[in-house]
Enzyme design. Sequence first.
Site, short mmCIF file in Angstrom:
data_model
loop_
_atom_site.label_atom_id
_atom_site.label_comp_id
_atom_site.label_asym_id
_atom_site.label_seq_id
_atom_site.Cartn_x
_atom_site.Cartn_y
_atom_site.Cartn_z
N ARG A 1 -2.50 1.21 -6.82
CA ARG A 1 -1.59 1.20 -5.68
C ARG A 1 -0.17 0.78 -6.05
NH1 ARG A 1 -5.70 -1.37 -1.11
NH2 ARG A 1 -6.78 0.61 -0.75
N HIS B 1 0.86 -1.18 0.00
CA HIS B 1 0.00 0.00 0.00
C HIS B 1 0.90 1.23 0.00
CE1 HIS B 1 -3.03 2.90 1.23
NE2 HIS B 1 -3.96 1.99 1.06
#
Lengths: 606, 264
Positions: free
Chosen positions: A312, A239
């Site tokens: 991401r 992330h």
Amino acid sequence: MSVYDLFQIYEHDVLVIGAGGAGLRAAIEASNRGARVGVVCKSLLGKAHTVMAEGGMAAAMGTVDDRDNWEVHFADTMRGGQYVNNPVMAELHAKESPERVRELEAWGAVFDRTRDGRILQRNFGGHRYPRLAHVGDRTGLELIRTLQDHGVHCGMQVYMEMTVVSLLKSGERVVGAVGYDRERGRFHLWKAGAVVLATGGVGKSYRITSNSWEGTGDGHSLAYHAGAELRDMEFVQFHPTGMVWPPSVRGILVTEGVRGEGGILLNSEGRRFMFDDIPENYRQQVAATPEEGWRYVCGDRDALRPPELLTRDHVARCINREIKAGRGSPHGGVYLDIAWIRENMANAPGHIRKKLPSMYHQFKELAGVDITAERMEVGPTTHYMMGGVAVDGETQSSTVPGLYAAGEVAAGLHGANRLGGNSLSDLLVFGKRAGEYAAAFATEHGHKEPDAAQLEDIVRDIERPFARASGENAFSLHHELQDVMQDRVGIVRTQGEMEEAVAKIAELKQRYADVAVAGHREFNSGWHTALDLHCMLTVSEAIALSALARQESRGAHFREDCPEKTAEGATYNLVVRKGDDGAMQIRREPVLEMREALREIIERNR
Amino acid sequence: MSETNQSQPKRRFDIWRTKGDASSGGEGAFERYETEVGEGMVVLDCVHRIQAEQANDLAVRWNCKAGKCGSCSAEINGMPRLLCMTRMDSFSPDEIISIEPMRTFPTVRDLVADVRWNYQVKEKIRPFEPIAPQAADGTHRMMHEDVERIQEFRKCIECFLCQDVCHVLRDHQKFDEFDGPRFFQFTAGLEMHPLDAADRIPDLKHRAGIGYCNITKCCTNVCPENIRITDNAIIPMKERVADRFYDPLMRLLRFVFQRPSANR
């Protein structure tokens, strides 16, 4: 004495392992279909890692932008996954998630609303339209609490604070599981007509992770050692935004919702670096100017998304590049700024606190940063496992009869990279399906006694750390594993480093055989770590071998030594299984063929 | 990255350790530990450091480490707090920090309390019962203004610190007659839910014992989510109970209008 005397024994039609979103949804479904359901969870009920999900759940309901529909959601998911997804799952997910969200509302969930009283949807990376049903930035808590409160009235039996260490088989079929409780260290045995794995992720194999202590890849490992196939294990999602300071909170998630609400990424020079690198396949979808990006955030239907809302994998790599180039923040991250919206909005601080209350709270309490006035420091954190148990797209059955998997532990939906918001809807759509088909399997095939011989082996394995007075320390081995995975099989990978990682994992496996634990079985965290380590070693080996075998860059898997995507890379998935000699085997399997109609949908939505 | 290894100041901790095995009923004593404390550390970090370096068998329950799951509830210097959200720099530099399990519940081991009673209470509360969808497309409508007040209650992370501090449970042990602040607030969230059709007011009075609460607001003061449990949940529920059972005019009206059906 029979080996059975060592266990407390229970019997269920369906045993669900894990009580996060997928596990609870599976348990509810199986219960509603008349199955006697047991749910085993490592924590207290309602504490699973699903509570950490913040941004929302993706479902093409079109309440904010009526141009949205399942076809666009399907195309977005496939593009985000770089076309190695299981198209059957991507289609079912896009079609069924609106119904799963509405069902949650009928069970008492309270989503944020549009002006006309419908469910509000927000923007997120890689989703063309505002698509995430949400509750501020605590959507995961709402989801798990709703399922928990609904589920306990459906008749399921919940076994809290227990860890499953092995599946039980009868011939080829899975017929139960064994585990221990943390409180006393007693052994438990569940006989079951079918078993659903819903154990979540593997983040604890890495040093910097958003995952809690539970994310040790238990389900991946249980399935693998029971003979099931794992696939896509090279695809680990980092992330882009985890906290980096103070050290004790490093890795804790900072929701993508911050960027969905207008947050921008800046380097130490104050440059909005995400505008500098837009990937080819998203060029048609990204704002030309910061001004256009802001209009998109405000809901202008003609504006394109700001580059912070790219997928991401890409955002994480851009951040990584800035840090490595010496343009990072003082604590080794970059800046995430939501406070800047003051320039465009009269009541910005109030708006931020309302839209991102738990982010406000988290930074205020843990870092002493007021996000309505100051910039946050953020950096990539190991977040989500796209790979997992290979399942049938419709039924969620693994390659072993009687064994099902749903949610993060299952592979397929997300391909090479998951879009934010697709996880919570994944849990619901495929949790329900797993529960449904597991219940049907149990009804059809009934119970079977596990082969007794395996029980003695299992007991010997789990008691082994107590058998020697001194030996390797489980905590130290765990830290060594985290370091090698973080540094050698992380965001940016190379052949040489991954070969080192494979060798190091082999060494750690050797040393693991000599782990020693002092004390007794009650609440002994050294012993628990030793048992978890077995799972993490298995998963790490699968990740490293798969990452080595994919000689290209795709989605979350980025290789500095072969940075481009290859045409061939889009044609296969990597599959891992335990060979007859006990060694891990890896092979290519062609990507699942897509129906012509789905192909056309993708073309139309290019 | 710039994590420093320079020597960090040592801090002292008194941590509750139970004696013997889990059958000993949580008897124990405080034991003194010392460990180094770095910048930004919370109490849970210190407990983990002590566990890893000095006491491998120290039992502590935790999970998200970000104040979102409500697992690591304990009493720090006598106050109910989350271990993961209590920063070390909130104490004076030479203060000895005492850590013990939530005392209102039985102790399983060391810092781990047995909170199962709370799960049993919740199962007794009548669940959400939705009204039929009102909109033509078969879905529900709720206005944001109407959901905001129950969204406050739904922030609850079920840490049970409010239950731990409540004197009706802690001092008076009314576990069989009193649901406690967490569940009054949970019930309020259902009662105020725009789509809920069930009636839990008689239950609040008779089974849940809301009358025992004398609104000292201790629960509100310890809530890590800053939910205004007393003002926004318990008092409105007490008012509904009072309206239903103690308002003389309402009682008369009910008496008059219920008679025909009672005679039927």
